[in-house]
Design a protein around this motif. Structure first.
Motif, mmCIF file in Angstrom:
data_model
loop_
_atom_site.group_PDB
_atom_site.id
_atom_site.type_symbol
_atom_site.label_atom_id
_atom_site.label_comp_id
_atom_site.label_asym_id
_atom_site.label_seq_id
_atom_site.Cartn_x
_atom_site.Cartn_y
_atom_site.Cartn_z
ATOM 1 N N SER A 101 -43.087 -58.303 -7.387
ATOM 2 C CA SER A 101 -43.112 -58.776 -6.049
ATOM 3 C C SER A 101 -43.387 -57.589 -5.010
ATOM 4 O O SER A 101 -42.785 -56.287 -5.416
ATOM 5 C CB SER A 101 -41.985 -59.447 -5.440
ATOM 6 N N TYR A 102 -44.142 -57.698 -3.956
ATOM 7 C CA TYR A 102 -44.314 -56.623 -2.967
ATOM 8 C C TYR A 102 -43.155 -56.360 -2.207
ATOM 9 O O TYR A 102 -42.335 -57.652 -1.781
ATOM 10 C CB TYR A 102 -45.721 -56.636 -2.205
ATOM 11 N N VAL A 103 -42.699 -55.250 -1.867
ATOM 12 C CA VAL A 103 -41.600 -54.858 -0.841
ATOM 13 C C VAL A 103 -41.866 -55.644 0.370
ATOM 14 O O VAL A 103 -42.910 -55.549 1.159
ATOM 15 C CB VAL A 103 -41.249 -53.607 -0.654
ATOM 16 N N THR A 104 -41.039 -56.286 1.029
ATOM 17 C CA THR A 104 -41.089 -56.743 2.175
ATOM 18 C C THR A 104 -39.691 -56.551 3.162
ATOM 19 O O THR A 104 -38.806 -56.733 2.666
ATOM 20 C CB THR A 104 -40.872 -58.454 2.182
ATOM 21 N N VAL A 105 -40.087 -56.057 4.457
ATOM 22 C CA VAL A 105 -39.115 -55.474 5.221
ATOM 23 C C VAL A 105 -39.188 -56.285 6.738
ATOM 24 O O VAL A 105 -40.410 -56.116 7.253
ATOM 25 C CB VAL A 105 -38.892 -54.080 5.578
ATOM 26 N N ASN A 106 -38.363 -56.948 7.093
ATOM 27 C CA ASN A 106 -38.515 -57.630 8.530
ATOM 28 C C ASN A 106 -39.759 -58.486 8.558
ATOM 29 O O ASN A 106 -40.506 -58.472 9.563
ATOM 30 C CB ASN A 106 -38.519 -56.589 9.640
ATOM 31 N N GLY A 107 -40.038 -59.021 7.291
ATOM 32 C CA GLY A 107 -41.243 -59.921 7.307
ATOM 33 C C GLY A 107 -42.473 -59.388 7.223
ATOM 34 O O GLY A 107 -43.584 -60.093 6.724
ATOM 35 N N LYS A 108 -42.682 -58.085 7.263
ATOM 36 C CA LYS A 108 -43.832 -57.241 6.948
ATOM 37 C C LYS A 108 -43.849 -56.774 5.490
ATOM 38 O O LYS A 108 -42.974 -56.390 4.633
ATOM 39 C CB LYS A 108 -43.712 -55.896 7.615
ATOM 40 N N GLN A 109 -45.015 -57.173 4.881
ATOM 41 C CA GLN A 109 -45.114 -56.884 3.262
ATOM 42 C C GLN A 109 -45.969 -55.640 3.148
ATOM 43 O O GLN A 109 -46.838 -55.161 3.938
ATOM 44 C CB GLN A 109 -45.905 -57.719 2.655
ATOM 45 N N PHE A 110 -45.384 -54.633 2.353
ATOM 46 C CA PHE A 110 -45.939 -53.250 1.974
ATOM 47 C C PHE A 110 -46.912 -53.350 0.757
ATOM 48 O O PHE A 110 -46.835 -54.334 -0.014
ATOM 49 C CB PHE A 110 -44.870 -52.331 1.980
ATOM 50 N N SER A 111 -47.545 -52.271 0.524
ATOM 51 C CA SER A 111 -48.545 -52.164 -0.483
ATOM 52 C C SER A 111 -48.054 -51.630 -1.851
ATOM 53 O O SER A 111 -48.637 -51.843 -2.817
ATOM 54 C CB SER A 111 -49.526 -51.230 -0.070
ATOM 55 N N TYR A 112 -46.699 -51.622 -1.901
ATOM 56 C CA TYR A 112 -46.062 -51.140 -3.065
ATOM 57 C C TYR A 112 -44.915 -52.487 -3.544
ATOM 58 O O TYR A 112 -44.353 -52.897 -2.705
ATOM 59 C CB TYR A 112 -45.407 -49.893 -2.999
ATOM 60 N N LYS A 113 -44.683 -52.252 -4.876
ATOM 61 C CA LYS A 113 -43.621 -53.280 -5.207
ATOM 62 C C LYS A 113 -42.447 -52.695 -5.399
ATOM 63 O O LYS A 113 -42.113 -51.529 -5.486
ATOM 64 C CB LYS A 113 -44.249 -53.933 -6.663
ATOM 65 N N TYR A 114 -41.231 -53.626 -5.586
ATOM 66 C CA TYR A 114 -40.152 -53.234 -6.029
ATOM 67 C C TYR A 114 -40.090 -52.454 -7.049
ATOM 68 O O TYR A 114 -40.602 -52.896 -8.340
ATOM 69 C CB TYR A 114 -39.170 -54.364 -5.890
ATOM 70 N N PHE A 115 -39.272 -51.290 -7.257
ATOM 71 C CA PHE A 115 -38.963 -50.523 -8.542
ATOM 72 C C PHE A 115 -40.359 -50.164 -9.227
ATOM 73 O O PHE A 115 -40.294 -50.140 -10.600
ATOM 74 C CB PHE A 115 -38.190 -51.308 -9.351
ATOM 75 N N SER A 116 -41.263 -49.719 -8.359
ATOM 76 C CA SER A 116 -42.331 -49.145 -9.042
ATOM 77 C C SER A 116 -42.674 -47.746 -9.366
ATOM 78 O O SER A 116 -43.421 -47.419 -9.911
ATOM 79 C CB SER A 116 -43.692 -49.562 -7.980
ATOM 80 N N ASP A 117 -41.459 -47.170 -8.771
ATOM 81 C CA ASP A 117 -41.291 -45.794 -9.145
ATOM 82 C C ASP A 117 -40.030 -45.392 -9.826
ATOM 83 O O ASP A 117 -39.135 -46.404 -9.777
ATOM 84 C CB ASP A 117 -41.339 -44.906 -7.904
ATOM 85 N N LYS A 118 -40.113 -44.526 -10.745
ATOM 86 C CA LYS A 118 -38.952 -44.350 -11.521
ATOM 87 C C LYS A 118 -37.627 -43.745 -10.991
ATOM 88 O O LYS A 118 -36.702 -43.892 -11.305
ATOM 89 C CB LYS A 118 -39.339 -43.068 -12.622
ATOM 90 N N HIS A 119 -37.784 -43.375 -9.764
ATOM 91 C CA HIS A 119 -36.667 -42.823 -8.774
ATOM 92 C C HIS A 119 -36.038 -44.241 -8.170
ATOM 93 O O HIS A 119 -34.874 -43.745 -7.446
ATOM 94 C CB HIS A 119 -37.096 -41.841 -7.950
ATOM 95 N N ASP A 120 -36.800 -45.083 -8.007
ATOM 96 C CA ASP A 120 -36.299 -46.423 -7.393
ATOM 97 C C ASP A 120 -34.598 -46.880 -7.907
ATOM 98 O O ASP A 120 -34.465 -46.742 -8.918
ATOM 99 C CB ASP A 120 -37.101 -47.496 -7.128
ATOM 100 N N LEU A 121 -33.668 -46.827 -6.818
ATOM 101 C CA LEU A 121 -32.444 -47.354 -7.295
ATOM 102 C C LEU A 121 -32.305 -48.831 -6.798
ATOM 103 O O LEU A 121 -32.661 -49.383 -5.994
ATOM 104 C CB LEU A 121 -31.449 -46.528 -6.191
ATOM 105 N N ALA A 122 -31.531 -49.331 -7.938
ATOM 106 C CA ALA A 122 -30.897 -50.770 -7.748
ATOM 107 C C ALA A 122 -29.527 -50.903 -7.538
ATOM 108 O O ALA A 122 -28.749 -50.045 -8.324
ATOM 109 C CB ALA A 122 -31.161 -51.602 -9.199
#
Length: 845
Positions: free
Chosen positions: A375-396
């Motif tokens: 899924s693409y990242v969504t913040v305040n209803g706005k969708q961004f062009s990158y997906k969740y955890f698409s980078d190796k540094h992303d933290l869960a």
């Protein structure tokens, strides 16, 4: 160093060592030179009322500076040349910082012309540029970066002004854009130390300095970071760690310093705290809150004078807040984790994890995590062009809140609510260690807050920034990257989850947070609590246990809209009662949390603190005044006395690694911990209760639950095992209703919501991960850590705030400067009663 120490130094024929920094307030750290002494004290708001004011007004060299008078006496012994600034050096370093070669703002002359300044800088301006460009920026951040930027002393002690700077303090370095460079240019070219120091806070200063550095410069600064710490700093850090872990009173710490002053060079508690605050860069944010902790004065309530729930005044007689909540920002602490090579390597666990199709071994095998990755990242209803955890540094991340009683009273005593962040990127064997958890603060009591979202407003701001990305330096790759982090799970006890999810719980017709099971209450009872049995008293089945009617993520938004459109209070209450939803949950800006299914039932609170304990009281006939009805499951009291004595005697022969002390389970059941209930029920009760029941089916029903608990505690579980677990749970719940509920409306109270919660365990494992990834044993351990340091009964909230804040100081210093050996106070030697067996192999992290 105090007067006593200097006298001792003179006595032994040594020249007293001069202090380099002023400690008039926690964030001062002003370098003590003749010029900076004058400028420092003239810039203070209380200068006019200070006894030394007249001395500064006179143009006399014998300056008395009040708090720093001892240092000034020794400063006068130095030659005048030591205080003169080499203007040529200042111009050279200034030109280096702002040169075109560095890709920044141009030459010195260009900056002066653009800002409308004279070609010659003021004396104070030159002093500022010399101090901040002739030393490495890492040293600048640790020792001198807070000299000029004034932070009010109340920020350290809980002042109300600190909340005004919350945005800039909590913000993180942004990506280097042209707009950000223009902002930095305006700040650095027009800054006046005397007039503008109150306008720049610590967070903004750190952002600006880091944005001005490229990868190579930051790497060089990081490599030179250890030069910032002196031997005195190392000693002070060790002493402060000892003060915390030993729970040493402050008076005892002072006596220790005095007793060993001829051998130890340790600063005072006050001076150490100031130094640690600067080195750690931890800047707490103080928020006004209700004296009963109903709410925090944030969002639309920032200007309120009274609590919206209890009506208590916000201010005392002198217009100061009656109670404050200390929030410790998360972003700077996550960023600093990437400044330690060992931690960087461990944070790659998520990136290197191999997802299995047949087995669920961690949260990354769950359906929820894999859905987010698509899924693409969504913040305040706005969708961004990158997906969740698409980078190796992303933290869960997961967030956990749970209240605990401060003084171990059973009911009614004051409580506190820590807010903990767990990082799933760390390996499972260390991610729940107290040193690896991030505490954002402790919501003060005396009770759980009625509006917890008001206390989490700053966290929501940070999560929004983290979803977009904050500039962070990776010390292993020696590059800047955009750090992103997402909260994917909420955990905690049922009360905390109900408040966090903004639901009514057992007070609504649909009480479950995960499904639409319709509950019933007993019309013959004064207690109008709703219960959710599979089979109602009239014999009708409420739901199919194998196919529960799940709630949806969008239900909260649609029902909240209905509540908003309601025109009367009666209509609003009807909607809440009929749906169980009161409004939007907390942390709803970023779309990483599924409101309906990413809030798993906690194993510890569900089974150990409720189901097991309720069975224990049912077998004694002490559950809500109910007898055994048409069944015969109550064990006589004299047998329970034997069981309690046997329990207490058996623990003496069980190794402490298996379980801690378990009291007499019959006489001291209230002292049992969740760990104690787990060990007793799973490993002792099968032996202690064998042959004690009058009918074998009661014992067999207990053993079925023991087997369910053992399956739940597996580190890895296959999908076939989950299906088998679902069958076992459904059969156990149906048998439970036959034995204890007996389909009698007067015994409806035996069908608590926790019995229904057992039916959710299989789906929680499929959707969120194994049970151990969401249980909250670490929260109980952390509450014990806080309780161990509680030394004040008149000011417990300040005591807790200081303990959490000081722990954050040490953690950040440890991770940035690599002081694991300094902060490890264990000797590693065996005591007289310990023995090392060479054939025994035990590996521990």
């Amino acid at each position: 160093m105090g007067r006593t120490k200097r006298s001792s130094a003179k006595k032994h024929g040594k020249r007293p060592r001069r202090k380099e920094y002023c400690h008039c307030n926690p964030w001062c750290q002003e370098k003590l030179t003749r010029r900076t002494i004058r400028r420092h004290w003239k810039g203070r708001s209380d200068f006019a009322s200070h006894p030394a004011a007249q001395d500064f007004m006179d143009d006399d060299d014998d300056v008395d500076i009040g708090l720093c008078e001892d240092d000034n006496r020794y400063e006068q012994e130095l030659s005048e040349e030591e205080y003169m600034l080499n203007e040529a050096e200042a111009e050279e370093t200034n030109a280096y910082l702002f040169s075109d070669d560095k890709g920044q703002f141009g030459s010195n002359d260009e900056i002066s012309a653009a800002s409308g300044e004279d070609d010659s800088l003021s004396e104070s301006r030159r002093s500022y540029q010399h101090e901040y460009t002739s030393t490495p920026p890492s040293s600048l951040a640790a020792d001198d970066d807070l000299q000029i930027f004034k932070t009010i002393d109340n920020d350290f002690h809980g002042g109300s002004e600190s909340s005004d700077n919350s945005d800039s303090i909590a913000s993180s370095p942004s990506a280097g854009s042209e707009g950000s460079h223009n902002k930095e240019y305006n700040i650095w070219s027009t800054f006046n130390e005397t007039e503008d120091e109150a306008d720049l806070d610590v967070g903004l200063q750190m952002e600006t300095i880091e944005d001005m550095l490229n990868d190579d410069e930051y790497k060089e600064d990081w490599e030179n970071r250890l030069s910032e710490l002196s031997e005195e700093d190392h000693d002070n850090i060790r002493a402060f760690k000892l003060l915390m872990v030993s729970k040493m009173p402050r008076i005892a710490f002072k006596q220790m310093r005095f007793a060993f002053q001829h051998k130890l060079d340790i600063s005072s508690h006050y001076v150490i705290l100031h130094r640690l605050a600067v080195l750690s860069r931890v800047v707490p944010i103080w928020q006004d809150c209700c004296v009963n902790s109903c709410m925090a004065y944030t969002k639309n309530a920032s200007d309120d004078e009274f609590c919206s729930y209890c009506g208590e005044d916000r201010w005392n007689d002198v217009k100061k807040p009656r109670r404050m909540f200390c929030y410790i920002p998360m972003i700077p602490r996550l960023q600093r984790m990437f400044s330690d090579p060992e931690t960087c390597d461990r944070l790659m666990y998520r990136h290197e994890y191999k997802i299995s199709k047949d087995t669920i071994s961690d949260v990354f095998d769950s359906r929820h995590y894999q859905n987010l990755c698509r899924s693409y990242v969504t913040v305040n209803g706005k969708q961004f062009s990158y997906k969740y955890f698409s980078d190796k540094h992303d933290l869960a991340l997961s967030i956990c809140f749970d209240s605990y009683l401060l003084y171990k009273r059973r009911r009614g005593g004051p409580s506190a609510t820590p807010i903990l962040i767990q990082i799933y990127n760390l390996p499972p064997e260390i991610r729940t260690h107290i040193a690896r958890l991030i505490c954002l603060g402790v919501i003060p009591g005396p009770h759980f807050p009625k509006d917890i979202s008001s206390f989490l407003e700053l966290l929501d701001d940070e999560l929004e920034k983290l979803a977009i990305g904050v500039k962070t330096f990776d010390c292993v790759m020696a590059l800047f990257f955009l750090l992103r982090a997402y909260v994917i799970l909420k955990t905690g006890d049922m009360v905390a989850i109900n408040h966090s999810q903004n639901i009514k719980g057992h007070n609504a017709i649909f009480p479950c947070r995960g499904c639409w099971i319709e509950a019933v209450n007993n019309p013959n009872s004064k207690n109008k609590t709703y219960y959710a049995p599979l089979t109602r008293p009239d014999g009708e089945q409420s739901v199919d246990p194998y196919n529960l009617p799940w709630r949806k993520h969008t239900d909260w938004a649609s029902i909240t809209a209905r509540i908003t459109r309601a025109t009367t209070e009666k209509e609003r209450k009807h909607i809440m009662m009929s749906t169980g939803i009161k409004g939007m949950p907390t942390l709803n800006r970023v779309g990483s949390i599924d409101f309906a299914r990413a809030v798993p039932w906690d194993y510890m609170h569900l089974l150990l603190e409720n189901v097991v304990k309720n069975l224990f009281y049912l077998w004694q006939g002490r559950f809500k005044g109910l007898d055994d009805g048409v069944e015969d499951y109550i064990i006589p009291e004299h047998i329970w006395e034997e069981i309690g004595q046997e329990t207490e005697a058996a623990v003496a022969h069980i190794p402490a690694d298996f379980v801690r002390l378990i009291p007499n389970v019959f006489t001291n059941a209230s002292d049992m911990t969740a760990e104690g209930w787990s060990f007793w029920f799973m490993y002792m009760a099968p032996i202690l209760l064998c042959g004690r029941f009058r009918r074998e089916k009661y014992y067999q029903h207990m053993m079925d639950l023991v087997n369910i608990m053992k399956i739940c505690m597996q580190f890895s579980i296959t999908h076939d095992e989950i299906d088998d677990l679902e069958d076992r749970i459904v059969k156990w719940v149906e048998e439970y209703e036959k034995i204890y509920y007996q389909y009698d409306i007067d015994r409806l109270s035996t069908c608590t919501l926790t019995i229904h919660g057992l039916l959710h365990i299989p789906d929680n494992i499929r959707f969120c991960g194994p049970v151990w990834t969401a249980w909250t044993f670490f929260m109980e351990r952390y509450c014990g850590y806080l309780q161990a340091g509680l030394q004040s009964k008149t000011h417990p909230w300040s005591n807790l705030n200081n303990r959490v804040l000081h722990k954050a100081y040490l953690e950040q210093i440890d991770i940035y400067y690599g002081l694991k050996n300094d902060l490890d106070l264990t000797s590693g030697e065996l005591s007289q009663v310990e023995t090392m067996f060479p054939e025994c192999e035990y590996v521990s992290d």
